[in-house]
Scaffold this motif. Sequence first.
Motif, PDB file in Angstrom:
ATOM      1  N   ASN A 128       2.178  -2.011  -9.872  1.00  0.00           N
ATOM      2  CA  ASN A 128       1.712  -3.390  -9.842  1.00  0.00           C
ATOM      3  C   ASN A 128       1.109  -3.807  -8.510  1.00  0.00           C
ATOM      4  OD1 ASN A 128       2.480  -4.042 -12.481  1.00  0.00           O
ATOM      5  ND2 ASN A 128       4.617  -4.228 -11.825  1.00  0.00           N
ATOM      6  N   HIS A 129       1.355  -3.069  -7.450  1.00  0.00           N
ATOM      7  CA  HIS A 129       0.886  -3.460  -6.121  1.00  0.00           C
ATOM      8  C   HIS A 129      -0.273  -2.578  -5.686  1.00  0.00           C
ATOM      9  CE1 HIS A 129       4.269  -6.141  -5.398  1.00  0.00           C
ATOM     10  NE2 HIS A 129       5.031  -5.217  -5.983  1.00  0.00           N
ATOM     11  N   LYS A 130      -1.161  -3.177  -4.878  1.00  0.00           N
ATOM     12  CA  LYS A 130      -2.302  -2.426  -4.365  1.00  0.00           C
ATOM     13  C   LYS A 130      -1.834  -1.238  -3.534  1.00  0.00           C
ATOM     14  CE  LYS A 130      -6.123  -4.331  -2.858  1.00  0.00           C
ATOM     15  NZ  LYS A 130      -7.051  -5.200  -2.095  1.00  0.00           N
ATOM     16  N   SER A 131      -0.795  -1.450  -2.747  1.00  0.00           N
ATOM     17  CA  SER A 131      -0.310  -0.382  -1.870  1.00  0.00           C
ATOM     18  C   SER A 131       0.250   0.795  -2.675  1.00  0.00           C
ATOM     19  CB  SER A 131       0.750  -0.911  -0.914  1.00  0.00           C
ATOM     20  OG  SER A 131       1.856  -1.408  -1.637  1.00  0.00           O
ATOM     21  N   SER A 132       0.910   0.491  -3.790  1.00  0.00           N
ATOM     22  CA  SER A 132       1.459   1.581  -4.597  1.00  0.00           C
ATOM     23  C   SER A 132       0.352   2.337  -5.329  1.00  0.00           C
ATOM     24  CB  SER A 132       2.510   1.067  -5.577  1.00  0.00           C
ATOM     25  OG  SER A 132       1.991   0.060  -6.384  1.00  0.00           O
TER      26      SER A 132
END
Length: 84
Positions: free
Chosen positions: A3-7
């Motif tokens: 769900n996160h850009k970093s992941s």
Amino acid sequence: MANHKSSLKRIRQEEKRRLHNRYYGKTMRNAVRKLRSTTDKAAATAMYPSITKLLDKLAKTNVIHKNKANNLKSKLAIYINKLA
């Protein structure tokens, strides 16, 4: 799915690294196989420095463990010394 850009970025990076490590791991195994299949001592002695360089580089970048690299180098040296 993440769900996160970093992941998402982490997933992309891991895939890229996995392919890179797989390529160099396979290259290393093929080089070791090629040396072990050589029966000519002069040819094996000529190949040995390039293979040790490759093993050291892979150990330095943690593609393989440093003890594995040292064990392979030792076994290859023993093999070369046994060749007639």
